[in-house]
Design a protein around this motif. Structure first.
Motif, PDB file in Angstrom:
ATOM      1  N   LEU A   1       5.374   7.058   2.557  1.00 17.84           N
ATOM      2  CA  LEU A   1       5.520   6.791   1.122  1.00 17.84           C
ATOM      3  C   LEU A   1       6.892   6.219   0.809  1.00 17.84           C
ATOM      4  O   LEU A   1       7.914   6.705   1.292  1.00 17.84           O
TER       5      LEU A   1
ATOM      6  N   PRO B   1       3.830   8.960 -11.779  1.00 18.03           N
ATOM      7  CA  PRO B   1       3.055   7.716 -11.741  1.00 18.03           C
ATOM      8  C   PRO B   1       3.337   6.788 -12.905  1.00 18.03           C
ATOM      9  O   PRO B   1       3.150   5.568 -12.793  1.00 18.03           O
TER      10      PRO B   1
ATOM     11  N   ARG C   1      -6.176   1.752  -8.021  1.00 20.04           N
ATOM     12  CA  ARG C   1      -6.484   3.102  -7.550  1.00 20.04           C
ATOM     13  C   ARG C   1      -7.989   3.196  -7.269  1.00 20.04           C
ATOM     14  O   ARG C   1      -8.734   2.260  -7.520  1.00 20.04           O
TER      15      ARG C   1
ATOM     16  N   GLN D   1      -2.586   1.955  -4.719  1.00 23.42           N
ATOM     17  CA  GLN D   1      -2.320   3.393  -4.723  1.00 23.42           C
ATOM     18  C   GLN D   1      -3.599   4.206  -4.491  1.00 23.42           C
ATOM     19  O   GLN D   1      -3.888   5.154  -5.210  1.00 23.42           O
TER      20      GLN D   1
ATOM     21  N   CYS E   1       0.868  -1.178   0.000  1.00 21.67           N
ATOM     22  CA  CYS E   1       0.000   0.000   0.000  1.00 21.67           C
ATOM     23  C   CYS E   1       0.904   1.227   0.000  1.00 21.67           C
ATOM     24  O   CYS E   1       1.634   1.464   0.970  1.00 21.67           O
ATOM     25  N   ASN E   2       0.883   2.011  -1.082  1.00 24.00           N
ATOM     26  CA  ASN E   2       1.814   3.130  -1.223  1.00 24.00           C
ATOM     27  C   ASN E   2       1.158   4.301  -1.949  1.00 24.00           C
ATOM     28  O   ASN E   2       0.838   4.165  -3.135  1.00 24.00           O
TER      29      ASN E   2
ATOM     30  N   THR F   1      -1.137  11.635   2.067  1.00 23.86           N
ATOM     31  CA  THR F   1      -2.520  11.204   1.885  1.00 23.86           C
ATOM     32  C   THR F   1      -3.447  12.336   2.327  1.00 23.86           C
ATOM     33  O   THR F   1      -3.016  13.481   2.453  1.00 23.86           O
TER      34      THR F   1
ATOM     35  N   ALA G   1      -2.692   7.826  -4.233  1.00 25.33           N
ATOM     36  CA  ALA G   1      -1.570   8.238  -5.076  1.00 25.33           C
ATOM     37  C   ALA G   1      -1.689   9.662  -5.593  1.00 25.33           C
ATOM     38  O   ALA G   1      -0.670  10.323  -5.820  1.00 25.33           O
TER      39      ALA G   1
ATOM     40  N   VAL H   1      -1.519  -2.414 -10.556  1.00 30.51           N
ATOM     41  CA  VAL H   1      -1.628  -1.155  -9.810  1.00 30.51           C
ATOM     42  C   VAL H   1      -3.112  -0.839  -9.639  1.00 30.51           C
ATOM     43  O   VAL H   1      -3.854  -0.802 -10.627  1.00 30.51           O
TER      44      VAL H   1
ATOM     45  N   ASP I   1       1.380  12.141  -6.656  1.00 30.08           N
ATOM     46  CA  ASP I   1       1.727  12.089  -8.074  1.00 30.08           C
ATOM     47  C   ASP I   1       2.589  13.267  -8.526  1.00 30.08           C
ATOM     48  O   ASP I   1       3.432  13.117  -9.420  1.00 30.08           O
TER      49      ASP I   1
ATOM     50  N   ASN J   1       9.405   5.789  -5.863  1.00 27.66           N
ATOM     51  CA  ASN J   1       9.227   4.867  -6.989  1.00 27.66           C
ATOM     52  C   ASN J   1      10.412   3.923  -7.152  1.00 27.66           C
ATOM     53  O   ASN J   1      10.243   2.752  -7.519  1.00 27.66           O
TER      54      ASN J   1
END
Length: 355
Positions: A160, A195, A211, A183, A151-152, A294, A186, A209, A190, A163
């Motif tokens: 976080l 991303p 979202r 994500q 979970c990132n 977040t 995310a 991935v 971003d 990448n």
């Protein structure tokens, strides 16, 4: 009386948030502090004229909007009733008896429930400083590991991994282990972390991935999630998705929200500013708050007793944060970013408790 099958009988129910009564202001669900895009709301109202029809089972317009926004192929995209549906189907497709699902110490709790439903073993790799550790994940991989979930940005920590670490994890994992990068938050990262670098991992055939529209797009009530899948994985997962799983109105709202990028960026900026100000105020009170990427912050108190005292004081004023005992963080509360006056009220209450 008929009984459920043994594996279901042995399962614990997924822990739902305590939302208090109708007068309670919830800071427990990580919902948006702001309403959805006016364009999304208008699209939803217009779509209700088609409520007598089943929704598009291919999510055609929604997938096109997502693909255009992120430079993806529409064929790589699957949509679900929230990303939870996609995660559940991924686990059922690629895990089961005799296989292991590997998450992290403070990873999304629903993955454990999905593994239990599939009768797969669920393991958690330790985190370091409330942050996912690639090396600790790799240390926990066994010959039975079929899926690794990361979970990132993290929930409930808000932390976080860059990448480069996600890419390193993929490079070091065995090729037959599916990496799922959740994500959900995310959009709040971003701008600082391209991303496309993570979406590019999907081309290798063993990374997914996921979202959601529930956070930055302010559509939690619409229940729309999406994921970017390798085509062979998409074919298998789609067998398990409920047909017509995303309603007519929800598809229309999500597509309009995805196309209203300026509004989404505005929500992210405003939410981040409220979050950062609240985090600073909490730190000034002597509380530990990890840097969040977040729409929430994790607040760590000196001990469990103070966390409970703060929770009680907040509840007395009809404010509700999320207790973190279920994650092994009983000295923490998680606070969703809310309206400025609500955050100020929370700071006042916390100051009184700590004094």
């Amino acid at each position: 009386m008929i009984e459920s099958i043994p594996s279901v009988k042995a399962m614990a129910a997924y822990a739902l948030a305590d939302l208090g009564d109708v007068e309670t202001v919830s800071l427990a669900q990580n919902e948006s502090a702001f309403p959805a895009s006016p364009a999304a709301l208008a699209a939803g109202r217009a779509a209700m004229e088609q409520a007598h029809l089943y929704p598009d089972p291919d999510w055609s317009d929604l997938r096109t909007a997502i693909a255009e926004r992120h430079g993806l192929s529409a064929g790589q995209i699957l949509c679900g009733a929230g990303s939870m549906e996609l995660i559940g189907c991924l686990v059922r497709a690629y895990a089961g008896p005799g296989r292991q699902v590997l998450g992290t110490e403070f990873g999304y709790a629903y993955v454990a429930s999905a593994a239990a439903q599939a009768q797969a073993e669920y393991l958690k790799a330790p985190e370091l400083g409330l942050t996912v550790s690639v090396d600790r994940i790799l240390d926990c991989v066994t010959e039975k590991t079929s899926i690794v979930f990361v979970c990132n940005p993290g929930n409930p920590t808000g932390t976080l991994l860059p990448n480069s670490e996600i890419i390193r994890l993929r490079e070091k994992l065995p090729g037959d282990v599916l990496l799922v990068v959740d994500q959900a938050y995310a959009e709040f990262a971003d701008a600082q972390h391209d991303p496309s670098e993570i979406f590019a991992l999907v081309e290798q055939g063993n990374t997914v991935v996921t979202r959601t529209f529930s956070k930055a797009y302010a559509l939690a009530g619409a229940r729309v999630g999406w994921g970017c899948f390798p085509l062979p994985v998409a074919r298998e997962v789609r067998k398990l998705l409920n047909p017509n799983n995303v309603s007519v109105a929800s598809q229309a709202m999500a597509a309009a929200a995805m196309r209203d990028g300026d509004y989404t960026e505005q929500i992210v900026r405003q939410s981040s500013a409220l979050r950062d100000r609240f985090a600073v105020q909490c730190r000034e009170l002597g509380l530990e708050v990890p840097e969040s990427h977040t729409n929430f912050v994790l607040i760590r108190f000196p001990d469990e007793a103070l966390a409970k005292a703060a929770d009680s004081a907040l509840r007395q004023e009809k404010l509700l944060m999320r207790g973190m005992g279920g994650y092994g963080l009983s000295d923490c509360l998680r606070a969703t970013v809310c309206r400025e006056e609500i955050m100020e009220q929370c700071v006042r209450i916390l100051r009184e408790v700590l004094s």
